[in-house]
Design an enzyme around this catalytic site. Structure first.
Site, PDB file in Angstrom:
ATOM      1  CE  LYS A   1      -4.288  -0.972   0.386  1.00  0.00           C
ATOM      2  NZ  LYS A   1      -5.389  -0.770  -0.711  1.00  0.00           N
TER       3      LYS A   1
ATOM      4  CB  SER B   1      -0.752  -7.865  -0.718  1.00  0.00           C
ATOM      5  OG  SER B   1      -1.640  -8.840   0.079  1.00  0.00           O
TER       6      SER B   1
END
Length: 406
Positions: free
Chosen positions: A55, A307
């Site tokens: 992110k 992720s």
């Protein structure tokens, strides 16, 4: 149009902005997952990224492209936790104020980390979407600049730099498996990868408890999904973005789902076999591969995106227990025995002789439905595998015990 929203040059520009900020994370071949999935699996380790997830890439790229006036007003974002940390770090790097709205039950470590990077945290709602509505309200009230976690071209372009790295590290990549929440990550990766090699397959993975993008793509229109809480809190998004939905519909080849037990199993597998810690969203591609959810990958080069690794350590025991139960390395067996001296010892001896390790014993005379002169017993057992449990149950039944597996 999707092709005008985000392009390969935009992603390449994002990579330049991220130099010295985002790390080029490793791509690691995994024998254990490859054997199970019947293909060559490489893990893209974004759980090793700064802030613990991908992110940072999109958040920093967005904040970097704001005007001085937009940054001076302060930025606000909504996040389940990882985007929050990226925005906070990016804002602090540019010396601007940041506020982040997060669900009330966001992992405590994500809340603490976000505050540590300099953001003010507002807790609101049970899911991301409620937190996002609060962020929009505060942005309107205080004239903050809103930094969307996925439905923004610059955020998607930043996430797309993951795709560039994958193809630099493994040009022979044939399939990329990506977690999907709002769709920003898979959108950026899909545009980057397919702009370079249109033959690459892009597969999304969602939690079965919140399959909003899968349902939207299937229906051909954005659909809100009133799902349930999930271990994969990072992809628990009720409503996909308009931009990300359009790109997923065009560029993503398939979206599959994994259930909570499969996610827990994958987290445990990654810890034990691969020696890496993934949060629920980050483990979902491995969960899909291990449970045969993705077709047409036999003997292919498959990249699974881990992720993020911002797992809540307060939930680790529950997650590990769920993974152990899913793989039959822990079992709960209940039965009824006569309430007489020696009967419990007899039961425990049979279990011990089977090779199972007894972790706990619950002995209840007053349990509802148990007749006078009998007592209920529940055993928590450490076992080897499903066959081991099956053999033990058969042995107990042969000794005339009525056995229930919990």
């Amino acid at each position: 149009m999707a092709q005008d929203c985000i392009t390969l040059p935009m992603i390449e520009e994002a990579r330049e902005r991220l130099k010295g900020v985002a790390q080029k994370t490793g791509l690691s071949y995994t024998n254990s997952v490859s054997r199970t999935a019947d293909c060559r699996v490489y893990l893209k380790l974004e759980n090793h990224q700064r802030t613990g997830s991908f992110k940072l890439r999109g958040a920093y790229n967005k904040v970097a492209t704001l005007t001085d006036e937009e940054r001076d007003r302060g930025v606000i974002a909504a996040s389940a936790g990882n985007h929050a940390q990226g925005v906070a770090l990016a804002a602090s790097s540019y010396g601007c104020k940041s506020t982040v709205c997060m669900p009330k039950h966001a992992p405590l470590m994500k809340i603490a980390a976000t505050k540590g990077y300099g953001a003010d945290v507002v807790l609101h709602g049970d899911f991301f979407d409620e937190a996002a509505a609060k962020a929009a309200e505060l942005a309107e009230k205080h004239d903050y600049t809103f930094v969307h976690p996925f439905n923004d071209p610059y955020v998607m372009a930043g996430q797309g730099t993951v795709g560039l790295e994958v193809l630099e590290q493994l040009p022979e990549t044939e399939v990329i498996v990506v977690p999907v929440g709002g769709g920003g990550l898979i959108s950026g990766i899909a545009v980057a990868a397919k702009s370079i090699n249109p033959k690459i397959k892009i597969i999304g993975v969602q939690a079965a408890n919140m399959p909003s993008m899968q349902r939207s793509v299937k229906d051909g229109k954005i659909a809100a999904c009133n799902g349930k809480a999930t271990l994969a809190d990072g992809i628990a998004v009720k409503t996909p973005g308009e931009l990300t939905f359009d790109i997923c519909r065009r560029y993503v080849d398939d979206i599959v789902t994994v259930d909570e037990g499969e996610i827990a199993e994958a987290i445990l597998w990654l810890i034990e076999r691969v020696k890496t810690v993934a949060e629920g969203a980050g483990a979902s591609p491995v969960a899909a591969l291990m449970n045969g959810k993705i077709s047409g990958i036999h003997n292919k080069n498959v990249v699974a995106l881990i992720s993020g690794g911002n797992i809540d350590v307060n939930n680790m025991t529950r997650i590990i227990n769920s993974g152990l139960t899913k793989t039959w390395r822990k079992a709960y067996i209940s039965t009824i025995i006569p309430d007489k001296p020696g009967e419990l010892v007899k039961l425990l001896s049979i279990v011990a002789d089977s090779g199972a390790n007894i972790l706990s014993v619950i002995h209840e005379r007053s349990q509802h439905g148990v007749g006078i002169g009998y007592t209920a017993v529940t055993l928590e057992l450490e076992t080897a595998n499903e066959k081991h449990v099956e053999r033990l149950v058969e042995t107990l039944k042969d000794d005339r015990y009525q056995v229930t597996l919990k």
